[in-house]
Design a protein around this motif. Structure first.
Motif, PDB file in Angstrom:
ATOM      1  N   ASP A 118       0.867  -1.294   0.121  1.00 62.36           N
ATOM      2  CA  ASP A 118      -0.006  -0.036  -0.098  1.00 62.36           C
ATOM      3  C   ASP A 118       0.919   1.212   0.070  1.00 62.36           C
ATOM      4  OD1 ASP A 118       1.100   0.087   2.522  1.00 62.36           O
ATOM      5  OD2 ASP A 118      -0.999   0.046   3.483  1.00 62.36           O
ATOM      6  N   GLY A 119       2.154   1.260  -0.165  1.00 61.58           N
ATOM      7  CA  GLY A 119       3.118   2.212  -0.281  1.00 61.58           C
ATOM      8  C   GLY A 119       3.636   2.527   1.246  1.00 61.58           C
ATOM      9  N   THR A 120       3.166   2.052   2.058  1.00 64.55           N
ATOM     10  CA  THR A 120       3.642   2.675   3.581  1.00 64.55           C
ATOM     11  C   THR A 120       5.152   2.023   3.587  1.00 64.55           C
ATOM     12  OG1 THR A 120       1.477   2.335   4.367  1.00 64.55           O
ATOM     13  CG2 THR A 120       3.397   2.220   5.982  1.00 64.55           C
ATOM     14  N   ALA A 121       6.178   2.806   4.266  1.00 63.25           N
ATOM     15  CA  ALA A 121       7.359   2.169   4.378  1.00 63.25           C
ATOM     16  C   ALA A 121       7.610   1.276   5.348  1.00 63.25           C
ATOM     17  CB  ALA A 121       8.357   3.455   4.575  1.00 63.25           C
ATOM     18  N   LEU A 122       8.183   0.482   5.635  1.00 63.25           N
ATOM     19  CA  LEU A 122       8.441  -0.438   6.561  1.00 63.25           C
ATOM     20  C   LEU A 122       9.461   0.151   7.688  1.00 63.25           C
ATOM     21  CD1 LEU A 122       8.557  -3.417   7.861  1.00 63.25           C
ATOM     22  CD2 LEU A 122      10.750  -3.836   6.479  1.00 63.25           C
ATOM     23  N   THR A 123       8.867   0.387   8.565  1.00 61.14           N
ATOM     24  CA  THR A 123       9.563   1.022  10.057  1.00 61.14           C
ATOM     25  C   THR A 123       9.257   0.155  11.264  1.00 61.14           C
ATOM     26  OG1 THR A 123       7.776   2.578  10.567  1.00 61.14           O
ATOM     27  CG2 THR A 123       9.258   3.403   8.870  1.00 61.14           C
ATOM     28  N   ALA A 124       9.877   0.482  12.234  1.00 60.17           N
ATOM     29  CA  ALA A 124       9.718  -0.200  13.437  1.00 60.17           C
ATOM     30  C   ALA A 124       8.505  -0.078  14.167  1.00 60.17           C
ATOM     31  CB  ALA A 124      10.606   0.612  14.513  1.00 60.17           C
ATOM     32  N   GLU A 125       7.662   0.714  13.524  1.00 54.47           N
ATOM     33  CA  GLU A 125       6.254   1.073  13.862  1.00 54.47           C
ATOM     34  C   GLU A 125       5.552  -0.231  13.429  1.00 54.47           C
ATOM     35  OE1 GLU A 125       4.754   2.895  15.866  1.00 54.47           O
ATOM     36  OE2 GLU A 125       5.942   4.539  16.237  1.00 54.47           O
ATOM     37  N   ALA A 126       5.991  -0.871  12.325  1.00 55.82           N
ATOM     38  CA  ALA A 126       5.364  -1.883  11.966  1.00 55.82           C
ATOM     39  C   ALA A 126       5.586  -3.283  12.910  1.00 55.82           C
ATOM     40  CB  ALA A 126       5.831  -2.386  10.605  1.00 55.82           C
ATOM     41  N   ILE A 127       6.547  -3.291  13.450  1.00 50.78           N
ATOM     42  CA  ILE A 127       6.974  -4.561  14.313  1.00 50.78           C
ATOM     43  C   ILE A 127       6.092  -4.254  15.413  1.00 50.78           C
ATOM     44  CG2 ILE A 127       8.799  -5.279  15.859  1.00 50.78           C
ATOM     45  CD1 ILE A 127      10.909  -4.494  13.941  1.00 50.78           C
ATOM     46  N   LYS A 155       9.100  -1.060  22.393  1.00 49.28           N
ATOM     47  CA  LYS A 155       9.548   0.227  22.497  1.00 49.28           C
ATOM     48  C   LYS A 155      10.171   0.645  21.168  1.00 49.28           C
ATOM     49  CE  LYS A 155      10.679   0.123  27.433  1.00 49.28           C
ATOM     50  NZ  LYS A 155      11.565   0.130  28.432  1.00 49.28           N
ATOM     51  N   ILE A 156       9.944   1.832  20.692  1.00 47.45           N
ATOM     52  CA  ILE A 156      10.401   2.293  19.570  1.00 47.45           C
ATOM     53  C   ILE A 156      11.871   3.329  19.744  1.00 47.45           C
ATOM     54  CG2 ILE A 156      10.262   3.611  17.326  1.00 47.45           C
ATOM     55  CD1 ILE A 156       8.284   1.389  17.493  1.00 47.45           C
ATOM     56  N   VAL A 157      12.930   2.649  19.195  1.00 45.20           N
ATOM     57  CA  VAL A 157      14.394   3.212  19.365  1.00 45.20           C
ATOM     58  C   VAL A 157      14.370   4.277  18.467  1.00 45.20           C
ATOM     59  CG1 VAL A 157      16.700   2.927  19.795  1.00 45.20           C
ATOM     60  CG2 VAL A 157      15.080   0.911  20.696  1.00 45.20           C
ATOM     61  N   ASP A 158      14.444   3.815  17.122  1.00 43.65           N
ATOM     62  CA  ASP A 158      14.364   4.793  16.104  1.00 43.65           C
ATOM     63  C   ASP A 158      13.763   4.290  14.909  1.00 43.65           C
ATOM     64  OD1 ASP A 158      16.073   2.847  14.554  1.00 43.65           O
ATOM     65  OD2 ASP A 158      17.811   3.654  15.666  1.00 43.65           O
ATOM     66  N   GLU A 159      13.730   5.130  13.847  1.00 39.32           N
ATOM     67  CA  GLU A 159      12.942   4.773  12.609  1.00 39.32           C
ATOM     68  C   GLU A 159      12.871   3.165  12.307  1.00 39.32           C
ATOM     69  OE1 GLU A 159      11.533   6.465   8.419  1.00 39.32           O
ATOM     70  OE2 GLU A 159      13.608   6.788   8.776  1.00 39.32           O
ATOM     71  N   LEU A 160      14.081   2.558  12.360  1.00 35.99           N
ATOM     72  CA  LEU A 160      14.413   1.275  11.819  1.00 35.99           C
ATOM     73  C   LEU A 160      14.481   0.247  13.131  1.00 35.99           C
ATOM     74  CD1 LEU A 160      16.323   1.801   8.870  1.00 35.99           C
ATOM     75  CD2 LEU A 160      14.094   1.177   8.951  1.00 35.99           C
ATOM     76  N   THR A 161      14.521   0.615  14.350  1.00 37.54           N
ATOM     77  CA  THR A 161      14.875  -0.128  15.583  1.00 37.54           C
ATOM     78  C   THR A 161      13.795  -0.297  16.515  1.00 37.54           C
ATOM     79  OG1 THR A 161      17.052   0.383  15.247  1.00 37.54           O
ATOM     80  CG2 THR A 161      16.545  -0.575  17.103  1.00 37.54           C
ATOM     81  N   ALA A 183       4.285 -13.014  10.296  1.00 37.41           N
ATOM     82  CA  ALA A 183       4.791 -12.022   9.231  1.00 37.41           C
ATOM     83  C   ALA A 183       4.448 -10.592   9.355  1.00 37.41           C
ATOM     84  CB  ALA A 183       4.213 -12.448   7.850  1.00 37.41           C
ATOM     85  N   ILE A 184       5.074  -9.832   8.709  1.00 35.07           N
ATOM     86  CA  ILE A 184       4.887  -8.387   9.010  1.00 35.07           C
ATOM     87  C   ILE A 184       3.899  -7.968   7.673  1.00 35.07           C
ATOM     88  CG2 ILE A 184       5.947  -6.164   9.283  1.00 35.07           C
ATOM     89  CD1 ILE A 184       6.430  -7.959  11.423  1.00 35.07           C
ATOM     90  N   GLN A 185       2.988  -7.060   8.285  1.00 34.04           N
ATOM     91  CA  GLN A 185       1.935  -6.584   7.160  1.00 34.04           C
ATOM     92  C   GLN A 185       1.979  -4.918   7.751  1.00 34.04           C
ATOM     93  OE1 GLN A 185      -2.131  -7.824   7.757  1.00 34.04           O
ATOM     94  NE2 GLN A 185      -1.308  -9.243   9.284  1.00 34.04           N
ATOM     95  N   SER A 186       1.425  -4.092   6.626  1.00 31.80           N
ATOM     96  CA  SER A 186       1.101  -2.800   6.840  1.00 31.80           C
ATOM     97  C   SER A 186       0.525  -2.504   7.905  1.00 31.80           C
ATOM     98  CB  SER A 186       0.812  -2.284   5.524  1.00 31.80           C
ATOM     99  OG  SER A 186       0.166  -0.888   5.463  1.00 31.80           O
ATOM    100  N   PRO A 187       0.929  -1.567   8.776  1.00 27.81           N
ATOM    101  CA  PRO A 187       0.500  -0.759  10.160  1.00 27.81           C
ATOM    102  C   PRO A 187      -0.985  -0.313   9.588  1.00 27.81           C
ATOM    103  CG  PRO A 187       2.618  -0.401  10.171  1.00 27.81           C
ATOM    104  CD  PRO A 187       2.382  -1.023   8.818  1.00 27.81           C
ATOM    105  N   GLU A 188      -0.730   0.446   8.312  1.00 25.82           N
ATOM    106  CA  GLU A 188      -1.876   1.314   7.972  1.00 25.82           C
ATOM    107  C   GLU A 188      -3.168   0.240   7.343  1.00 25.82           C
ATOM    108  OE1 GLU A 188      -2.581   4.630   7.908  1.00 25.82           O
ATOM    109  OE2 GLU A 188      -0.562   4.443   9.044  1.00 25.82           O
TER     110      GLU A 188
END
Length: 552
Positions: A118-127, A155-161, A183-188
């Motif tokens: 859906d175009g959303t970037a994979l970031t730590a928020e997804a985890i 806890k979100i450490v930074d954008e990718l962690t 498996a990881i899917q879009s948070p949106e």
């Protein structure tokens, strides 16, 4: 937010690997008639897949969490970790992972440049969003819910962690995060209502869901912006060769095979054992991919009579001649197992001595247990009650050859006085029978990466249903010593100690005659001569089609 200052151990992905797909080529074997041909990949065409499994109710593998979901979701969703060809856990969407010395903090750093469909970037928020989705009771997860049960905070450490705080050390966490059910899917996408997300989850995989015609097919198309987590320098382009996959559902085994022979479909699963032999002799391809985790087995419900008596459990198992049935029905497609764990799990132990046929011993045990009388039909009785066993069988999970094996077991058990009532049920009715504890015997496949599947299957906690309503301890074992061994094994950082604890745990279950191991969970696929590149699988042995191409 500051990174933890605790001492850590590090798991990092290799910077350069020869082939992305090789990361997920597990313990599968492929017989491909075209393998010796010098074929160059061809772009284009839609592969037609025919599954014999029940059509999933939801394409989101977080919801529920069964193998039919994993098979299709493996094409459009990816996990944080995977397995390499040696069976070792390696980073996938993750780039690296660190664990604190006390085992209570797991830090995961993601790869850059990956986006969801859906175009959303994979970031730590997804985890964070995905683990919370798995843990939410409203998701009604089973496999995934149990896999991340020790994660108490993200806890979100930074954008990718992201930093995962655990309620107890969990040496199986990366194995758990390598499965399609986590498996990881879009948070949106997860913000949508469940029905919408079930219809078309937004993952990061090489294909995306275009449409789902229920009772007909799931239609997948190439994800043009796919970014392989590990690049292959020798591969031209990063998109799949196939334009798409049409994922059909054909329940009847003979109809699936006929469709493959006629060219109506390109790949089928769950072929009959005799069909495998015929197909390979006729030039069709064959992929055998044993699932990790547990072996295929029959579990004996120890929570109620008659199997609350260990002597009766042993008598039933001793009455059976399983090997003759497997030899006659499986045409060398299945090898007898005497282990609780799959052959791909190195910590599995085998106890062949526990499972030899011995009718004299079975009769002696039943006499000693008080089942001394027989009724007019030849079944044993005690206090006027027949020695009768209920055996619900899922026709979606047990192929006809396995159903025939159960019938042979039924006949064998009758010779010593057991009545076995086999009831063939569709998947929904079968789950209902288990939920109501309306069984004495059950064959319930369970796939999970690593020996920690033993805790899922045999710890007393697993007699309590997950939010999906499913409980995994079908043998209904409640043994404090076993519980302790399984917990300690999952928390130990010492590999030798871990192996010893798991061996002791397996011995308790095997020597208690709670389970009758049969063979590896059968996972066979036949494919046409026009299909090339088959063989790559996920950590749970579900085939992937990123490098597959058609040459029609």
């Amino acid at each position: 937010m500051q990174r933890t200052q605790r001492a850590t151990r590090l798991l990092t992905g290799a910077l350069a690997l020869p082939l992305a797909g090789a990361l997920i080529a597990g313990c599968s074997t492929t017989s491909d008639p075209s393998a010796t041909e010098d074929l160059k990949p061809v772009t284009g065409g839609t592969l037609v897949y025919a599954s014999g499994d029940a059509e999933p109710n939801c394409l989101d593998p977080h919801v529920g969490g069964n193998y039919p979901q994993a098979l299709v979701a493996s094409q459009f969703m990816e996990s944080l970790f995977s397995k390499d060809a040696k069976g070792e856990i390696i980073p996938w969407l993750a780039e690296k992972s660190e664990v604190s010395e006390d085992g209570l903090t797991r830090t995961i750093t993601l790869r850059e440049g990956i986006s969801f469909h859906d175009g959303t970037a994979l970031t730590a928020e997804a985890i964070k969003a995905n683990i919370e989705h798995l843990q939410d009771p409203n998701t009604a997860s089973s496999t995934g819910y149990l896999a991340v049960g020790k994660v108490s905070e993200i806890k979100i450490v930074d954008e990718l962690t992201a930093q995962l705080e655990l309620s107890a050390p969990d040496n199986a966490l990366l194995e758990s995060l390598s499965m399609p059910w986590t498996a990881i899917q879009s948070p949106e996408g997860l913000k949508r209502d469940q029905a919408a997300n079930c219809a078309a989850p937004a993952g990061t995989g090489p294909f995306k869901v275009e449409s789902w015609d229920r009772q007909q097919a799931v239609n997948l198309v190439r994800y043009e912006d796919y970014a392989p987590p590990v690049a292959d320098a020798e591969r031209a382009g990063s998109a799949s060769y196939l334009d798409g996959i049409t994922w059909r559902f054909i329940p009847e085994a003979a109809s699936r095979y006929a469709a493959l022979q006629s060219g109506e479909v390109d790949v089928i699963d769950n072929p009959q054992p005799d069909t495998i032999a015929t197909a390979t002799e006729g030039g069709l391809g064959h992929l055998a991919a044993p699932r990790p985790g547990a072996s295929n087995r029959v579990e004996l419900n120890s929570s109620k009579a008659p199997f609350d008596d260990a002597s009766v459990r042993e008598a039933f198992i001793r009455s059976l001649d399983v090997n003759t049935g497997i030899d006659a029905l499986y045409f060398n497609a299945a090898e007898r197992s005497y282990s609780l764990l799959s052959s791909v799990e190195p910590l599995g132990i085998s106890a062949e001595e526990n499972f030899g046929t011995d009718a004299d011993r079975a009769n002696q045990l039943l006499d000693e247990a008080g089942w001394t009388e027989r009724d007019a039909q030849g079944y044993r009785t005690k206090d006027g009650k027949r020695l009768s066993l209920s055996f619900p069988v899922s026709t979606n999970q047990s192929v006809p050859a396995e159903q025939s094996l159960f019938e042979q077991m039924q006949a064998s058990a009758k010779t010593v006085g057991f009545e076995v009532k086999i009831e063939l049920l569709d998947l929904s009715s079968w789950y209902g029978a288990l939920a109501q504890h309306e069984y004495d015997l059950v064959s319930a496949p369970y796939t999970k990466v690593g020996p920690s599947v033993l805790r899922i299957l045999f710890h007393s906690d697993s007699t309590v249903p997950a939010p999906s309503g499913y409980f995994a301890n079908n043998a209904q074992i409640k043994n404090p010593q076993l519980d302790r061994l399984l917990v300690e094994a999952e928390q130990s950082n010492d590999e030798a100690e871990r192996a010893e604890l798991y061996e002791q745990a397996q011995r308790l279950v095997l020597d208690g005659y709670y389970v009758l191991p049969l063979y590896d969970q059968q996972n066979h696929f036949l494919f046409s001569k026009n299909v090339h590149g088959m063989g790559e699988t996920t950590a749970v042995s579900s085939p992937t089609y990123f490098n597959v191409f058609l040459n029609k």
